[in-house]
Design a protein around this motif. Structure first.
Motif, PDB file in Angstrom:
ATOM      1  N   VAL A  45     -48.461  37.802  19.833  1.00  0.00           N
ATOM      2  CA  VAL A  45     -49.811  38.268  19.454  1.00  0.00           C
ATOM      3  C   VAL A  45     -50.238  37.575  18.425  1.00  0.00           C
ATOM      4  O   VAL A  45     -49.811  36.743  17.610  1.00  0.00           O
ATOM      5  N   LEU A  55     -52.869  39.527  22.932  1.00  0.00           N
ATOM      6  CA  LEU A  55     -51.357  39.040  23.772  1.00  0.00           C
ATOM      7  C   LEU A  55     -51.351  37.918  23.872  1.00  0.00           C
ATOM      8  O   LEU A  55     -52.472  36.972  24.763  1.00  0.00           O
ATOM      9  N   GLN A  84     -53.620  32.899  26.028  1.00  0.00           N
ATOM     10  CA  GLN A  84     -53.908  34.216  25.369  1.00  0.00           C
ATOM     11  C   GLN A  84     -54.433  35.034  26.578  1.00  0.00           C
ATOM     12  O   GLN A  84     -55.622  34.481  27.071  1.00  0.00           O
TER      13      GLN A  84
END
Length: 272
Positions: free
Chosen positions: A7, A188, A172
């Motif tokens: 993350v 994420l 991403q």
């Protein structure tokens, strides 16, 4: 191909519980450290930077940092990079890359200069010993960043609808992800390579480079030299047998021209 789950977080994510992140299967966290010229405006250090770093380290997560750039000149890019390097150096060693985040509207319309400010920023960071990536969304990277720049630097690409069509090492893939440890939405990411092993082996981000030790030198046996004075009636074969060597070696070591011709009083070296 192995992938690694991560993350990226900033002050906008509030208080992140990194232990819960780790327990939920997250491998790494990319922490926003700063934005703009923090040498002139230290308030632009992310308000959760120190907290996120300390907690991620305590949880045993792999850690990286990213800086959001406002620079629109080469000198401004170098200044932002210097402030970024000064900020993160106390966090070494850490095992994920650092990243330049470039996506400002002003930078979108900078033909001819955009590549230069990217190179200026990353050159400062690389010179300080860090593995530095380039982050942006795919449309920016494909339309506004040259192929030469994209091939020179590792790419962290944002595309939430599909896998990026350009070469990249980190993706991403969501801005609205849900993961235990973060309240609300979180970005994420997946990494396609094992960054920690690459960074540690290369001696970047504060790690010492893995150097294969040289092969130990084999001890060369010391030679012994015995000087024998020939006596009347001696032959080289008899002398060789006495000292457990060969006639050929005695001849070679003493530069004897005729093995059948030695004389009393002659000094012969027996080398072993």
């Amino acid at each position: 191909m192995a992938t690694y789950k991560g993350v990226d977080v900033s002050q906008h994510n509030g208080n992140v519980d990194t232990k819960k992140l780790k327990a939920s299967g997250i491998n790494f966290v990319m922490i926003r450290s700063s934005y703009g010229d923090i040498m002139s405006y230290p308030r632009q250090i992310d308000k959760k930077f120190e907290r996120n770093y300390a907690n991620a380290k305590a949880a045993g997560l792999n850690i990286g940092f990213y800086h959001y750039m406002y620079a629109d000149t080469v000198e401004a890019a170098k200044r932002e990079a210097t402030g970024f390097v000064n900020l993160i150096k106390s966090k070494c060693p850490f095992s994920m890359p650092v990243a330049l985040d470039i996506e400002e509207a002003a930078q979108y319309n900078m033909p001819g200069l955009r590549d230069d400010i990217i190179k200026a920023f990353i050159s400062v960071v690389e010179a300080a010993g860090y593995y530095c990536m380039l982050y942006s969304y795919e449309a920016f990277l494909t339309a506004k960043v040259s192929a030469a720049i994209r091939s020179r630097y590792a790419i962290w690409c944002a595309n939430i609808t599909r896998a990026p069509s350009i070469a990249h090492k980190m993706h991403q893939h969501s801005f609205t992800g849900r993961v235990n440890g973060v309240t609300g939405s979180v970005d994420l990411d997946t990494a396609k390579v094992n960054f920690p092993s690459i960074i540690k082996a290369a001696g970047l981000n504060g790690y010492k480079k893995n150097v294969t030790p040289p092969e130990p030198k084999k001890d060369t046996p010391k030679k012994t030299v015995t000087r024998y004075t020939v006596k009347k009636g001696d032959t080289l074969s008899a002398i060789a047998a006495r000292y457990k060597t060969t006639v050929a070696k005695i001849v070679k070591d003493n530069n004897i021209k005729n093995a059948n011709l030695i004389y009393a009083g002659q000094v012969i070296k027996i080398i072993k």
